[in-house]
Design a protein around this motif. Sequence first.
Motif, PDB file in Angstrom:
ATOM      1  N   THR A  74       0.832  -1.206   0.000  1.00 22.91           N
ATOM      2  CA  THR A  74       0.000   0.000   0.000  1.00 22.91           C
ATOM      3  C   THR A  74       0.866   1.255   0.000  1.00 22.91           C
ATOM      4  O   THR A  74       0.651   2.180  -0.785  1.00 22.91           O
ATOM      5  CB  THR A  74      -0.952   0.000   1.209  1.00 22.91           C
ATOM      6  OG1 THR A  74      -1.843  -1.112   1.079  1.00 22.91           O
ATOM      7  CG2 THR A  74      -1.752   1.296   1.300  1.00 22.91           C
ATOM      8  N   GLY A 116       2.795   1.603  -3.189  1.00 22.71           N
ATOM      9  CA  GLY A 116       1.887   2.090  -4.226  1.00 22.71           C
ATOM     10  C   GLY A 116       1.680   3.591  -4.168  1.00 22.71           C
ATOM     11  O   GLY A 116       1.568   4.261  -5.201  1.00 22.71           O
ATOM     12  N   ARG A 117       1.649   4.136  -2.967  1.00 19.33           N
ATOM     13  CA  ARG A 117       1.517   5.594  -2.822  1.00 19.33           C
ATOM     14  C   ARG A 117       2.726   6.305  -3.416  1.00 19.33           C
ATOM     15  O   ARG A 117       2.593   7.349  -4.059  1.00 19.33           O
ATOM     16  CB  ARG A 117       1.339   5.967  -1.351  1.00 19.33           C
ATOM     17  CG  ARG A 117      -0.001   5.525  -0.795  1.00 19.33           C
ATOM     18  CD  ARG A 117      -0.116   5.815   0.676  1.00 19.33           C
ATOM     19  NE  ARG A 117      -1.410   5.355   1.182  1.00 19.33           N
ATOM     20  CZ  ARG A 117      -1.696   5.252   2.452  1.00 19.33           C
ATOM     21  NH1 ARG A 117      -0.806   5.610   3.372  1.00 19.33           N
ATOM     22  NH2 ARG A 117      -2.881   4.819   2.834  1.00 19.33           N
ATOM     23  N   GLY A 152       4.539   5.041  -5.786  1.00 13.42           N
ATOM     24  CA  GLY A 152       4.403   4.813  -7.220  1.00 13.42           C
ATOM     25  C   GLY A 152       3.504   5.825  -7.894  1.00 13.42           C
ATOM     26  O   GLY A 152       3.768   6.247  -9.030  1.00 13.42           O
ATOM     27  N   GLU A 153       2.466   6.237  -7.216  1.00 12.03           N
ATOM     28  CA  GLU A 153       1.569   7.246  -7.768  1.00 12.03           C
ATOM     29  C   GLU A 153       2.311   8.566  -7.983  1.00 12.03           C
ATOM     30  O   GLU A 153       2.087   9.258  -8.981  1.00 12.03           O
ATOM     31  CB  GLU A 153       0.361   7.462  -6.859  1.00 12.03           C
ATOM     32  CG  GLU A 153      -0.547   6.232  -6.731  1.00 12.03           C
ATOM     33  CD  GLU A 153      -1.255   5.901  -8.016  1.00 12.03           C
ATOM     34  OE1 GLU A 153      -1.917   6.780  -8.583  1.00 12.03           O
ATOM     35  OE2 GLU A 153      -1.129   4.736  -8.458  1.00 12.03           O
ATOM     36  N   MET A 154       3.204   8.909  -7.058  1.00 12.32           N
ATOM     37  CA  MET A 154       4.012  10.123  -7.212  1.00 12.32           C
ATOM     38  C   MET A 154       5.027   9.952  -8.334  1.00 12.32           C
ATOM     39  O   MET A 154       5.206  10.843  -9.163  1.00 12.32           O
ATOM     40  CB  MET A 154       4.742  10.451  -5.906  1.00 12.32           C
ATOM     41  CG  MET A 154       3.871  11.076  -4.844  1.00 12.32           C
ATOM     42  SD  MET A 154       4.896  11.574  -3.445  1.00 12.32           S
ATOM     43  CE  MET A 154       4.130  10.603  -2.162  1.00 12.32           C
ATOM     44  N   LYS A 179       4.930   8.077 -10.902  1.00 10.23           N
ATOM     45  CA  LYS A 179       4.275   8.031 -12.210  1.00 10.23           C
ATOM     46  C   LYS A 179       3.582   9.338 -12.573  1.00 10.23           C
ATOM     47  O   LYS A 179       3.026   9.467 -13.657  1.00 10.23           O
ATOM     48  CB  LYS A 179       3.260   6.889 -12.240  1.00 10.23           C
ATOM     49  CG  LYS A 179       3.894   5.525 -12.110  1.00 10.23           C
ATOM     50  CD  LYS A 179       2.843   4.448 -11.970  1.00 10.23           C
ATOM     51  CE  LYS A 179       3.478   3.117 -11.620  1.00 10.23           C
ATOM     52  NZ  LYS A 179       2.466   2.109 -11.267  1.00 10.23           N
ATOM     53  N   LYS A 219       0.884  10.526 -11.202  1.00  7.47           N
ATOM     54  CA  LYS A 219      -0.568  10.430 -11.048  1.00  7.47           C
ATOM     55  C   LYS A 219      -1.071  11.292  -9.899  1.00  7.47           C
ATOM     56  O   LYS A 219      -2.239  11.660  -9.865  1.00  7.47           O
ATOM     57  CB  LYS A 219      -0.993   8.976 -10.852  1.00  7.47           C
ATOM     58  CG  LYS A 219      -0.753   8.142 -12.094  1.00  7.47           C
ATOM     59  CD  LYS A 219      -1.270   6.745 -11.927  1.00  7.47           C
ATOM     60  CE  LYS A 219      -1.084   5.964 -13.213  1.00  7.47           C
ATOM     61  NZ  LYS A 219      -1.626   4.624 -13.112  1.00  7.47           N
ATOM     62  N   VAL A 220      -0.180  11.578  -8.965  1.00  6.87           N
ATOM     63  CA  VAL A 220      -0.473  12.528  -7.886  1.00  6.87           C
ATOM     64  C   VAL A 220       0.734  13.456  -7.770  1.00  6.87           C
ATOM     65  O   VAL A 220       1.857  13.063  -8.120  1.00  6.87           O
ATOM     66  CB  VAL A 220      -0.755  11.840  -6.524  1.00  6.87           C
ATOM     67  CG1 VAL A 220      -1.966  10.915  -6.603  1.00  6.87           C
ATOM     68  CG2 VAL A 220       0.452  11.090  -6.012  1.00  6.87           C
ATOM     69  N   ASN A 257       6.013   7.541   3.536  1.00 11.75           N
ATOM     70  CA  ASN A 257       5.690   6.259   2.913  1.00 11.75           C
ATOM     71  C   ASN A 257       6.925   5.385   2.748  1.00 11.75           C
ATOM     72  O   ASN A 257       6.873   4.176   2.979  1.00 11.75           O
ATOM     73  CB  ASN A 257       4.989   6.481   1.568  1.00 11.75           C
ATOM     74  CG  ASN A 257       3.545   6.854   1.764  1.00 11.75           C
ATOM     75  OD1 ASN A 257       2.743   6.076   2.223  1.00 11.75           O
ATOM     76  ND2 ASN A 257       3.207   8.096   1.426  1.00 11.75           N
TER      77      ASN A 257
END
Length: 151
Positions: A43, A46-47, A49-51, A53, A55-56, A66
């Motif tokens: 989890t 993944g947070r 990963g969002e940064m 990529k 996406k956030v 994290n």
Amino acid sequence: MKTLASLAGAAVLIALSAPASAQFAKPEDAIKYRQSALSVMGTHFGRLGEMVKGKVPFDAKAAQDNAAVVAEMAKLPWAAFGPGTDKGGNTKAKPEIWTEHAKFKAGSDKLIAEADKLVVASKTGNLDALKTSFSATADTCKSCHDGFKNK
């Protein structure tokens, strides 16, 4: 607030991990423990990963928080891969974990080392440094999943 709760949960798991192998009354308990530790780690990874990529938005403080959870959680699940935990429960662990244990141990050690590097990269506040370390850590995860986890 969520980060604080996650860190508190991680602290509890860390406190319980030292005598972890003695705590498992049955193989299913060990399986649940290791799956829980890996889930929390996933989890938080993944947070990141969002940064990475895009996406956030990149948030240096959130990245640090994290990454710290990922690094702590990376230390926990391995004690729960003991004898007799290859069957029972809802495990996706391949038999190679027990037949190629030295290779599995090397993979877990590499994950711990890469997760520690991820923490260092997160502390730079530099998204490019985080991306590089994230990629190395993700490759380590993938390698283990490919060799030791059933789909």
